[in-house]
Design a protein around this motif. Structure first.
Motif, PDB file in Angstrom:
ATOM      1  N   GLN A 181       0.968  -1.001  -0.076  1.00 34.60           N
ATOM      2  CA  GLN A 181       0.040   0.494   0.148  1.00 34.60           C
ATOM      3  C   GLN A 181       1.167   0.865   0.362  1.00 34.60           C
ATOM      4  O   GLN A 181       2.060   1.787   0.266  1.00 34.60           O
ATOM      5  N   ILE A 182       0.140   2.300  -0.005  1.00 38.23           N
ATOM      6  CA  ILE A 182       0.895   3.523  -0.888  1.00 38.23           C
ATOM      7  C   ILE A 182       0.903   4.738   0.340  1.00 38.23           C
ATOM      8  O   ILE A 182      -0.365   4.931   0.199  1.00 38.23           O
ATOM      9  N   THR A 183       1.478   5.786   1.246  1.00 36.22           N
ATOM     10  CA  THR A 183       0.801   6.837   2.069  1.00 36.22           C
ATOM     11  C   THR A 183       0.750   7.736   0.910  1.00 36.22           C
ATOM     12  O   THR A 183       2.556   7.863  -0.507  1.00 36.22           O
ATOM     13  N   LEU A 184       0.359   8.561   0.497  1.00 36.73           N
ATOM     14  CA  LEU A 184       0.000  10.021   0.028  1.00 36.73           C
ATOM     15  C   LEU A 184       1.328  10.600   0.257  1.00 36.73           C
ATOM     16  O   LEU A 184       1.524  10.054  -1.031  1.00 36.73           O
ATOM     17  N   SER A 185       2.143  10.765   1.218  1.00 35.78           N
ATOM     18  CA  SER A 185       3.117  12.228   1.644  1.00 35.78           C
ATOM     19  C   SER A 185       4.369  10.710   0.469  1.00 35.78           C
ATOM     20  O   SER A 185       5.253  11.874  -0.530  1.00 35.78           O
ATOM     21  N   GLN A 186       4.382   9.420   0.025  1.00 40.99           N
ATOM     22  CA  GLN A 186       5.191   9.316  -0.861  1.00 40.99           C
ATOM     23  C   GLN A 186       5.225   9.620  -2.537  1.00 40.99           C
ATOM     24  O   GLN A 186       5.975   9.425  -3.377  1.00 40.99           O
ATOM     25  N   LEU A 187       3.802  10.266  -2.580  1.00 39.90           N
ATOM     26  CA  LEU A 187       3.738  10.522  -4.128  1.00 39.90           C
ATOM     27  C   LEU A 187       4.276  12.776  -3.475  1.00 39.90           C
ATOM     28  O   LEU A 187       3.360  12.863  -4.913  1.00 39.90           O
ATOM     29  N   ALA A 188       4.501  13.265  -3.056  1.00 32.98           N
ATOM     30  CA  ALA A 188       5.034  13.792  -3.091  1.00 32.98           C
ATOM     31  C   ALA A 188       5.225  14.833  -4.070  1.00 32.98           C
ATOM     32  O   ALA A 188       5.215  15.508  -4.851  1.00 32.98           O
ATOM     33  N   CYS A 211      -3.989  15.376   0.515  1.00 34.43           N
ATOM     34  CA  CYS A 211      -2.578  15.651  -0.236  1.00 34.43           C
ATOM     35  C   CYS A 211      -2.430  17.292   0.837  1.00 34.43           C
ATOM     36  O   CYS A 211      -0.823  16.433   0.768  1.00 34.43           O
ATOM     37  N   GLN A 212      -2.401  17.947   1.275  1.00 33.26           N
ATOM     38  CA  GLN A 212      -2.393  18.904   2.205  1.00 33.26           C
ATOM     39  C   GLN A 212      -1.907  17.944   3.428  1.00 33.26           C
ATOM     40  O   GLN A 212      -0.809  18.914   3.849  1.00 33.26           O
ATOM     41  N   GLN A 213      -3.126  17.498   3.324  1.00 31.28           N
ATOM     42  CA  GLN A 213      -2.832  16.751   4.937  1.00 31.28           C
ATOM     43  C   GLN A 213      -1.226  15.909   4.893  1.00 31.28           C
ATOM     44  O   GLN A 213      -0.394  15.631   5.764  1.00 31.28           O
ATOM     45  N   ALA A 214      -0.827  15.722   4.367  1.00 34.02           N
ATOM     46  CA  ALA A 214       0.095  14.771   4.018  1.00 34.02           C
ATOM     47  C   ALA A 214       1.289  16.073   3.884  1.00 34.02           C
ATOM     48  O   ALA A 214       2.469  15.214   3.614  1.00 34.02           O
ATOM     49  N   SER A 217       1.284  19.627  -1.833  1.00 35.30           N
ATOM     50  CA  SER A 217       0.528  20.709  -2.459  1.00 35.30           C
ATOM     51  C   SER A 217       0.905  19.511  -3.818  1.00 35.30           C
ATOM     52  O   SER A 217       1.834  19.983  -4.564  1.00 35.30           O
ATOM     53  N   PRO A 218      -0.532  19.141  -4.585  1.00 36.49           N
ATOM     54  CA  PRO A 218      -0.220  18.167  -5.888  1.00 36.49           C
ATOM     55  C   PRO A 218       0.754  18.638  -7.142  1.00 36.49           C
ATOM     56  O   PRO A 218      -0.602  20.051  -7.445  1.00 36.49           O
ATOM     57  N   ASN A 219       1.136  18.164  -7.719  1.00 39.01           N
ATOM     58  CA  ASN A 219       1.749  19.201  -9.017  1.00 39.01           C
ATOM     59  C   ASN A 219       0.700  18.623  -9.593  1.00 39.01           C
ATOM     60  O   ASN A 219       1.120  17.645 -10.979  1.00 39.01           O
ATOM     61  N   VAL A 220      -0.185  19.496 -10.492  1.00 41.50           N
ATOM     62  CA  VAL A 220      -0.821  18.836 -11.243  1.00 41.50           C
ATOM     63  C   VAL A 220      -0.432  18.814 -13.047  1.00 41.50           C
ATOM     64  O   VAL A 220      -0.285  19.677 -13.449  1.00 41.50           O
ATOM     65  N   VAL A 221       0.007  18.021 -13.167  1.00 44.01           N
ATOM     66  CA  VAL A 221       0.730  18.292 -14.980  1.00 44.01           C
ATOM     67  C   VAL A 221       0.020  18.120 -15.438  1.00 44.01           C
ATOM     68  O   VAL A 221      -0.382  18.448 -17.352  1.00 44.01           O
TER      69      VAL A 221
END
Lengths: 296, 296
Positions: A181-188, A211-214, A217-221
């Motif tokens: 499984q994956i934690t959101l912070s791994q996707l920072a 994401c912000q809680q993690a 701010s996600p980088n929407v490409v």
DNA sequence: TAAAAATACTCCATAGGTATTTTAT
DNA sequence: ATAAAATACCTATGGAGTATTTTTA
């Protein structure tokens, strides 16, 4: 004025060729029957019978009118029956809007059920985003919408029927594909592919705030309207995404789905319809939706 | 019991979507209209209108039933109109028998007239000899016969419409073809080609007795059912014949027609129909026969 | 003369009218 | 407050019944 009574009486006399017997069959006396036939002939402007006191025969015009009269009564029966079917929601037409992701999830189940239980209702399907569905519902261009809540409109009734976890979609080549499984912070530091916010503000905002809680701010490409497109872009290695778990049904090669460690955010799908539209086929459809999708 | 009144009222209300205006249009008061619609709904077993005191709307079933009701009333109109046409003899079907010689003479004129004046009556034509026509008339298999009198049957009505002179038909090669007219005695030694006596006893006997008055018994070398055949046999030199003058219309090569010097014997054609059959298309047909063939 | 349809009349069921109430806007 | 449909009740048209006559096979 000609009434159906006249036709009923005429058919009886034409079949018996005898006023007495026809009257008996109609549970009435003979004189009023003679009267009514006479009246009918007067209204029509032509004789239905050759009457020679001792024998009754149809005229040529009478024969033609007999066939027509039978047809008319039969059609009335048909009309009543059809009306009753429509009334029970067993016949009619429904126009349905749905968001693309519903096609992988609720729609197949519901449509299969509906088609088998109510085969005489024609279904017309239109794939379109939530906001457009709301307009079309208000305009009466669609009767039912499968869309993403929330809906503010008071004239529309909305019930959430599916609430499913979101999962992370990764390219096959991604290093995290080995994790269970994956934690959101791994996707920072990843590039994100998302749908445009207006398409489903609640879901969009939910993802952003998670994401912000993690802590980032996600980088929407890239943005894409269709879920298929998003998944394809992930497969192409453009970035990662967060999608409803039912997308796994798509079986797109090159994409791996992984559950999120976070308290699972949910994607919702709801049915919406005009509150004041009591059309039986809509009611019937909603019944079947309820049967199939009792939301825990 | 549902009556056309109910449908008429329903259509008015459905079109106005307002009981008051509908009642006005129907030249009646509003309460009985409400009553009748209510009664109709009770008979049908489903609601036609959503009524919210302030607004009237068709239900889905009501919409369907409205379309059906309109169709029904329209079809009744149609049925009445068709009946009237049949009554006037302007629509229907006639089966007609005729002897072959009528095809060269009366039939074309009459049929042309009839078809142009009464195009909606379908005609079915059957070529057959007189005696067969009489049977078919009695059996109702044909409605009109063009045949050779006399007819004894009291149930049939017969009017002679054509009385035409008989002429001698000679082979082209015959020595008498130069004469401007022929006396029967000149044919005393010829071979005769005639139709079988039962086909038209009167005409047959007439020819035989004329010959006998001329001092000989005709030597019948060949019989033939069809006039065409007789003429062909004459052309082939098998013998001579005495035929109605209208056969000249056939323009058969190898045959020469010569008038008879004797007080001209006559071939007759008559129309026959069932006396008690007052079917308008038959009457209409007979009218046209009379117009076209006023027999001097 | 007997069977069947048409007439004559009588009656009552119900379509339609009038007055009023209810209800939603 | 008002417009519109429903309800209640009354009226009278005409559909249906009974008795009788007419007609023809």
């Amino acid at each position: 004025m000609i009434e159906l009574r006249h036709l009923r009486y005429f058919i009886a006399v034409a079949e018996e060729l005898h006023f007495g017997r026809a009257a008996e069959r109609l549970h009435m006396a003979q004189p009023p029957l003679s009267q009514q036939i006479k009246q009918l002939e007067a209204e029509l402007g032509f004789q239905l019978f050759h009457r020679t006191k001792r024998s009754v025969q149809l005229t040529e015009a009478g024969q033609v009118f007999l066939a027509e009269s039978r047809k008319l009564l039969h059609q009335l029966e048909q009309a009543i029956e059809t009306g009753r079917q429509v009334n029970r929601g067993e016949k009619g037409q429904l126009v349905i809007g749905f968001v693309s992701s519903a096609a992988y999830n609720v729609l197949p189940v519901i449509l299969r059920r509906f088609r088998s239980q109510v085969p005489a209702v024609r279904l017309e399907l239109h794939e379109m985003p939530t906001n457009e569905q709301l307009d079309w519902l208000r305009d009466g261009k669609i009767d039912i919408g499968f869309l993403r809540p929330p809906v503010e409109d008071k004239a529309l009734q909305v019930t959430t029927i599916v609430r499913e976890p979101m999962v992370v979609a990764l390219p096959e080549s991604h290093p995290l594909t080995d994790a269970s499984q994956i934690t959101l912070s791994q996707l920072a530091n990843e590039g994100f592919i998302l749908f445009p916010r207006p398409l489903s503000p609640r879901a969009y905002d939910q993802i952003i705030s998670l994401c912000q809680q993690a802590g980032f701010s996600p980088n929407v490409v890239q943005e894409a309207m269709q879920m298929q497109t998003i998944v394809s872009l992930v497969a192409g290695g453009i970035g990662v995404s967060i999608v409803p778990v039912s997308l796994e049904n798509m079986q797109r090669a090159g994409v791996v789905y992984k559950p999120l460690a976070e308290p699972t955010p949910c994607a919702e799908i709801a049915v919406a319809w005009r509150q004041n539209d009591h059309s039986p086929s809509i009611q019937r459809f909603l019944e079947i939706v309820n049967q199939a999708m009792v939301l825990r």
